[in-house]
Design an enzyme around this catalytic site. Structure first.
Site, mmCIF file in Angstrom:
data_model
loop_
_atom_site.group_PDB
_atom_site.id
_atom_site.type_symbol
_atom_site.label_atom_id
_atom_site.label_comp_id
_atom_site.label_asym_id
_atom_site.label_seq_id
_atom_site.Cartn_x
_atom_site.Cartn_y
_atom_site.Cartn_z
ATOM 1 N N LYS A 53 0.770 -1.266 -0.013
ATOM 2 C CA LYS A 53 0.031 0.206 0.031
ATOM 3 C C LYS A 53 0.985 1.172 -0.209
ATOM 4 C CE LYS A 53 -3.839 -2.289 2.169
ATOM 5 N NZ LYS A 53 -4.564 -2.466 3.403
ATOM 6 N N GLN A 97 -4.680 -1.509 9.506
ATOM 7 C CA GLN A 97 -4.577 -2.601 8.869
ATOM 8 C C GLN A 97 -5.317 -3.798 10.009
ATOM 9 O OE1 GLN A 97 -3.679 -3.427 5.686
ATOM 10 N NE2 GLN A 97 -4.228 -5.302 5.835
ATOM 11 N N ASP A 120 -11.020 3.066 4.085
ATOM 12 C CA ASP A 120 -11.364 1.781 3.783
ATOM 13 C C ASP A 120 -12.761 1.751 3.797
ATOM 14 O OD1 ASP A 120 -9.363 -0.428 3.928
ATOM 15 O OD2 ASP A 120 -8.585 -0.210 6.358
HETATM 16 N N1 GUN Z 1 -7.129 -6.710 5.950
HETATM 17 C C1 GUN Z 1 -7.577 -7.236 5.310
HETATM 18 N N2 GUN Z 1 -8.154 -6.781 4.089
HETATM 19 C C2 GUN Z 1 -8.066 -5.366 4.485
HETATM 20 C C3 GUN Z 1 -8.574 -4.254 4.081
HETATM 21 O O1 GUN Z 1 -9.192 -4.136 2.954
HETATM 22 N N3 GUN Z 1 -8.386 -3.027 5.141
HETATM 23 C C4 GUN Z 1 -7.629 -3.154 6.121
HETATM 24 N N4 GUN Z 1 -7.495 -2.019 6.836
HETATM 25 N N5 GUN Z 1 -7.377 -4.364 6.681
HETATM 26 C C5 GUN Z 1 -7.494 -5.400 5.859
#
Ligand code: GUN
Length: 298
Positions: A53, A97, A120
């Site tokens: 990311k 995350q 998100d």
């Molecule tokens: N863990 C798995 N997928 C995601 C996501 O799309 N965003 C976040 N913050 N954590 C995740």
């Protein structure tokens, strides 16, 4: 033979457009879109996701700010950082995350994020807005799946879609987006009776359960579109491999279009995260301009 929906190629196109728009924001408004990513603990998969990311954000010209906490960090410490980032006018997107270590409350952390910076799309305000058809920040993975479906269908109206899995991150928002696109939507899950039969009637199957190879060839109507959200680590012949929720090898000859794993939905998720971050920065910049406010300090 199915049309393979190439997430690497499609995400590269999205990212190119994001980079162009970031450049314009910088040149015209002096705004650098900034994404704060918070990682707690040392889960290996989460570390890889966070690294990717941050890397992509930097590549499109955004500012990526990473915060790392030990696995035993307290809820208070995490909440405090989020509140600081909420107040910081130079930060546009905040992402924590998931999953978090079990002593921390994911619900509390998500609720602490300012809904307008929740790139998100997990905050209850964004979840509610999506469900009621109001403007919202939309979760990245389902958003990426919709872009892929638009590669197959000019119009999704009237298509029958089955979402396998009911998670807050993928299954539920995916169903909402398909519904918004006028599909007839069914969510199936671990308690559903006759999943195979329900899937077999669908024009579109989105698999998001986290079980390698669950969706078999006899679950799929010939010519249907199959979107595989799963990323499962498996060991085959003593080697580590990534496999989706779909038995790709046997489903591919039957499907009309299918996403591979890796190289399908995964890259689209990051592209949509940066689309959301850009959206926040653009909307804030437009608001400042409308109200005659300077954006230099953003
Ligand atoms: N863990 C798995 N997928 C995601 C996501 O799309 N965003 C976040 N913050 N954590 C995740």
């Amino acid at each position: 033979m199915a049309h393979i929906l190439d997430g690497k190629l499609l995400s590269a196109q999205v990212l190119e457009e994001v980079a162009r728009e970031v450049e314009i924001l910088k040149a015209e408004r002096g705004v650098v879109p900034a994404l704060a990513v918070i990682l707690v603990g040392d889960d290996p998969a989460s570390q890889v996701y966070v690294r990717n990311k941050a890397k992509r954000a930097t590549e499109v010209g955004m500012l990526s700010i990473e915060y790392r906490f030990d696995a035993d960090t307290s809820q208070e410490k995490l909440n405090k950082l989020i509140l600081e980032l909420n107040r910081d006018p130079t930060v546009h997107g905040i992402l924590v995350q998931l999953p978090l270590p079990s002593h921390l409350s994911e619900d509390e952390v998500i609720a602490a994020i300012a809904p307008g910076k929740d790139v998100d799309g997990f905050h209850p305000q964004n979840v509610g807005a999506l469900a009621s058809g109001q403007p919202a920040l939309v979760p990245c993975t389902p958003q990426g799946c919709m872009i892929m479906l638009q590669e197959v269908y000019e119009d999704l109206r009237g298509k029958s879609a089955v979402v396998v899995g009911r998670s807050n991150i993928v299954g539920k928002p995916m169903a909402m987006l398909l519904l918004q696109a006028n599909c007839t939507v069914t969510i199936v899950h671990s308690h559903t009776v006759g999943i195979e039969e329900i899937c077999r009637r669908a024009d579109i199957v989105v698999a998001a359960v986290g079980r390698a190879g669950l969706v078999k060839s006899d679950w799929i109507k010939p010519g249907a579109t199959v979107i595989d959200v799963g990323i499962n680590e498996v060991y085959e012949e003593g080697r580590r491999k990534l496999r989706g929720d779909v038995d790709f090898q046997n489903v591919e000859p039957i499907a009309g279009a299918i996403t591979p794993v890796p190289g399908g939905v995964g890259p689209m998720t990051i592209a949509c995260l940066l689309l959301n971050t850009l959206k926040v920065a653009k909307e804030k910049s437009a608001f400042m301009k409308r109200n005659g406010l300077a954006t230099e300090a953003m």
